[in-house]
Design an enzyme around this catalytic site. Sequence first.
Site: not given
Length: 166
Positions: A69, A85-86, A117
């Site tokens: 990721h 998504e971000q 994260f």
Amino acid sequence: MPFSIEEINHFGQEQFIETVGWVFEHSPWVAERVWHRRPFLSCAQMCERMNGEVEAASMEERLALLRAHPDLGTRAKISPGSAGEQAGEGLDRLTSDEYTRLIRLNTAYREKFGFPFLYAVKGSGKSAILEALERRLNCDRGDEFRDALRQVYRIARFRLENIVNR
């Protein structure tokens, strides 16, 4: 294009992996392994079985999945799924100070835990994401590893829900 669960159950392995292999970021092995566990009664069951394949994987495979990721808010090349998504949660519109804070926290997190994260950003906002990152920096590695996997499962579920008609 969304598919019915019945259509997905009839996909050959190659088509199945092509269609859902991306929901676990750069880890098509999850779809490859779960294909043999068809038929699925629902999107939720397919998601549960995919999560089960991750849980059954080796520690090295699970760690590689987490490391596949991107850092949140990164301006480097990321997958189309992650980018969308971000952007939907404002991470593509950070102020200079917010971006500096995010980079600093991401770096500290990666140095402490050895993976990025992870946070299922859907329905959050940039403030909630930054607060969660700061809070989770205080966790121990074992707890954070489990939380990171839970976030990956949420991300995969959101992605699968966009693929499978309900």
